[in-house]
Write a protein that holds these residues in place. Structure first.
Motif, PDB file in Angstrom:
ATOM      1  N   ASN A 144       3.750  -2.993   8.642  1.00 43.54           N
ATOM      2  CA  ASN A 144       2.791  -2.532   9.144  1.00 43.54           C
ATOM      3  C   ASN A 144       1.588  -3.278   7.957  1.00 43.54           C
ATOM      4  OD1 ASN A 144       4.013  -1.208  11.468  1.00 43.54           O
ATOM      5  ND2 ASN A 144       3.459   0.347   9.887  1.00 43.54           N
ATOM      6  N   SER A 145       0.970  -3.328   8.804  1.00 50.73           N
ATOM      7  CA  SER A 145      -1.102  -3.568   8.044  1.00 50.73           C
ATOM      8  C   SER A 145      -1.767  -2.932   9.277  1.00 50.73           C
ATOM      9  CB  SER A 145      -1.016  -5.440   7.496  1.00 50.73           C
ATOM     10  OG  SER A 145      -2.435  -5.669   9.003  1.00 50.73           O
ATOM     11  N   TYR A 166      -1.933 -11.222   4.351  1.00 48.78           N
ATOM     12  CA  TYR A 166      -3.079 -11.212   5.648  1.00 48.78           C
ATOM     13  C   TYR A 166      -2.677 -13.083   5.912  1.00 48.78           C
ATOM     14  CZ  TYR A 166      -6.467  -8.527   3.912  1.00 48.78           C
ATOM     15  OH  TYR A 166      -7.261  -7.226   3.372  1.00 48.78           O
ATOM     16  N   SER A 194       1.463  -1.237  -0.221  1.00 48.22           N
ATOM     17  CA  SER A 194       0.038  -0.302  -0.041  1.00 48.22           C
ATOM     18  C   SER A 194       0.873   1.625  -0.201  1.00 48.22           C
ATOM     19  CB  SER A 194      -0.763  -0.098   1.317  1.00 48.22           C
ATOM     20  OG  SER A 194      -1.496  -1.047   1.696  1.00 48.22           O
ATOM     21  N   GLN A 236       3.548  -5.985  11.638  1.00 44.33           N
ATOM     22  CA  GLN A 236       3.385  -7.203  11.405  1.00 44.33           C
ATOM     23  C   GLN A 236       5.329  -7.991  11.446  1.00 44.33           C
ATOM     24  OE1 GLN A 236       1.925  -7.289   7.361  1.00 44.33           O
ATOM     25  NE2 GLN A 236       0.405  -8.413   7.907  1.00 44.33           N
ATOM     26  N   THR A 265       3.795  -0.798   4.373  1.00 42.91           N
ATOM     27  CA  THR A 265       2.404  -0.524   4.443  1.00 42.91           C
ATOM     28  C   THR A 265       2.111  -1.446   4.001  1.00 42.91           C
ATOM     29  OG1 THR A 265       2.173   1.032   5.688  1.00 42.91           O
ATOM     30  CG2 THR A 265       0.346  -0.214   4.912  1.00 42.91           C
ATOM     31  N   THR A 266       1.353  -3.087   4.483  1.00 41.87           N
ATOM     32  CA  THR A 266       1.327  -4.072   2.999  1.00 41.87           C
ATOM     33  C   THR A 266      -0.341  -4.967   3.710  1.00 41.87           C
ATOM     34  OG1 THR A 266       1.601  -5.892   4.851  1.00 41.87           O
ATOM     35  CG2 THR A 266       2.970  -4.771   3.314  1.00 41.87           C
ATOM     36  N   GLN A 267      -0.800  -5.102   2.848  1.00 37.79           N
ATOM     37  CA  GLN A 267      -1.883  -5.847   2.725  1.00 37.79           C
ATOM     38  C   GLN A 267      -2.176  -7.705   2.441  1.00 37.79           C
ATOM     39  OE1 GLN A 267      -4.721  -4.481  -1.166  1.00 37.79           O
ATOM     40  NE2 GLN A 267      -4.050  -2.412  -0.350  1.00 37.79           N
TER      41      GLN A 267
END
Length: 383
Positions: free
Chosen positions: A357-358, A326, A301, A363, A322-324
Motif C-alpha cells: 500500500n501507499s 511514487y 513505512s 500498489q 506500507t511504502t512511500q
C-alpha cells in the motif's frame, strides 16, 4: 499480467478482499439485494467455480443474487477487521459441512433486512422479537449491554433438474465482548466489558431462539440442516478481527452439543509475548522478512502481518506493507524483490498474501496458495 488464484483464508481481520463485508447498522441496509426466497424460478444460473475449494454462486435473471440483510450490525461501533473476518471465517466453517464440490453458495435470502433489524435491536414493547435485552435505563456498568452485534445467513443449494433447491443453511452470530455506548447523543463513548461466561451463556440462548425462528420461516424445511457458528468480536482498536469460538449443526428444533473451536489471531511482530508463545517462531521468521525488506528499501513505512491459528497451528497469513514509493519502476522492482524474499521467511503449506500500500491506495498484490512455493503478483498501474 499474472493469473490469480482466489485464496479463502480464515485470517482474523482480513478474510480476503473478495469477502469484504458491507458495513451498516440496524437503521440501514447495505446489501441492497432481493429478499425473494424462491430460487427455483426461471433464469437461475451459477457463476461456476474458479477452484474446487471455492463455491459457485447463484445468478438470477443475469444478476448475482445478493442479500438485503448482509452487513447489518446492532451498533455502529465496529471495525472492518471484525466485519471481514466474520464473513470469511463463516464461509470456511460452512465448507466443513457443505462441500463446495457438491453445494452451490447463495447469499442469505430467508432473513430480510427488516427482520434482522428487529432481531438485532433491544427487546421492547414495540420490538418483541429483539434478541438484545431490554434497556434498564442505567448509564453505567449496571446497564444491560448489547450482546448480539451481527447475524449472517448463508444458504447452500443443490441442482434439482433445471432449478436449485435449498439443502442447508449456516447462521453466524457475532457476540460482543465489549459493548460501546454513549450516555447522551453525540457524547463521549464509554465501554462495558462483558465476561466470557456471560457472553457465551447469552449467546447460546440466542442461538436456540434463532434456530427455532428459522424452523418457522416459510420455505425452510423443518428438517433442514442448519449450522450455527458463534463469533466473538475483537475490540474496536484491535489490529486483528475476532474469532469463532464454537459451532454445531442441527436438523431439528433443538441445538445439541457445541464443538469448541480453538482459534487465535496474532499480529506480527509480536510485542510483549513470552518465549513460550506458540507463535513465537513464526513471529521471528516474520521479523527476519521485515528486516530484509527494510534494509533493501529504506522508504518502507510499516510492515505488519496478521495470522490465524487453529489448535495452535497456523492456517494462513496476511502481510501488509506500507511504502512511500511514487514511481512505477520502484513499485515493480520492490514487488519483484518481495516475491523473491517471501518464500524464504513466510510460512509454507498455508495460504499467504501480501498487499503493498501507499497513501494513494494499493500498489501491488502478491499471493501464494497452500500448495505453492512461489508467489504470483500483480502491480496496479495508473493507466
Amino acid at each position: 499480467m499474472a493469473r490469480f488464484k482466489k485464496i479463502t483464508m480464515l485470517i482474523g481481520g482480513v478474510a480476503m478482499a473478495a469477502l469484504l463485508a458491507a458495513c451498516g447498522n440496524i437503521g440501514s441496509s447495505t446489501g441492497g439485494g432481493t429478499t425473494s426466497t424462491d430460487s427455483n424460478q426461471a433464469g437461475v444460473q451459477t457463476t461456476g467455480q474458479i477452484s474446487k475449494s471455492e463455491y459457485a454462486g447463484v445468478i438470477k435473471n443475469g444478476h448475482y443474487l445478493t442479500s438485503s440483510a448482509r452487513g447489518l450490525t446492532a451498533t455502529t461501533m465496529n471495525n472492518n477487521f471484525n466485519l471481514t473476518s466474520f464473513e470469511g471465517g463463516l464461509l470456511n466453517i460452512s465448507k466443513q459441512f457443505y462441500d463446495p464440490a457438491n453445494y452451490i453458495f447463495q447469499e442469505g435470502q430467508y432473513l430480510s433486512s427488516s427482520t434482522l433489524r428487529g432481531w438485532l435491536g433491544r427487546k421492547s414493547k414495540n420490538n418483541p422479537n429483539g434478541l438484545n435485552p431490554k434497556d434498564n435505563g442505567k448509564k453505567d456498568n449496571s446497564r444491560n449491554p448489547i450482546y448480539v452485534q451481527s447475524i449472517e445467513e448463508q444458504d447452500f443449494m443443490q441442482k434439482n433438474g433445471d432449478s436449485l433447491a435449498l439443502k442447508g443453511i449456516t447462521i453466524g452470530i457475532a457476540m460482543n465482548a465489549v459493548d460501546y455506548y454513549q450516555k447522551e447523543q453525540y457524547g463521549a463513548t464509554f465501554k462495558q466489558n462483558i465476561s466470557k461466561a456471560a457472553m457465551q451463556e447469552y449467546g447460546n440462548k440466542v442461538a436456540a431462539q434463532v434456530v427455532e425462528r428459522l424452523r418457522k420461516t416459510s420455505g425452510i424445511p423443518s428438517d433442514l440442516p442448519i449450522v450455527v457458528a458463534m463469533y466473538v468480536q475483537a475490540p474496536t482498536d484491535s489490529l486483528a478481527g475476532g474469532t469463532f469460538y464454537q459451532s454445531t449443526q442441527t436438523k431439528n428444533a433443538a441445538i445439541g452439543t457445541w464443538n469448541n473451536l480453538d482459534i487465535v489471531n496474532k499480529v506480527f511482530p509480536l510485542i510483549g509475548a513470552s518465549m513460550k508463545d506458540f507463535a513465537n517462531n513464526d513471529s521471528k521468521s516474520f521479523q527476519n522478512f521485515q528486516s530484509q525488506i527494510e534494509n533493501f528499501f529504506p522508504t518502507i513505512s510499516d510492515i505488519t502481518a496478521q495470522a490465524q491459528y487453529l489448535d495452535q497451528k497456523i492456517q494462513g497469513e496476511h502481510v501488509t506493507i506500507t511504502t512511500q514509493f511514487y514511481s512505477q519502476t520502484e513499485i515493480i522492482s520492490f514487488t519483484n524483490f518481495v516475491a523473491q524474499v517471501a518464500p524464504k521467511f513466510l510460512p509454507s503449506g498455508v495460504p499467504v498474501d501480501i498487499t503493498i500500500n501507499s497513501a494513494n491506495g494499493i500498489q501491488a498484490f502478491l499471493s501464494r496458495d497452500s500448495n505453492d512455493r512461489n508467489f504470483e503478483s500483480h502491480v496496479f498501474t495508473s493507466y
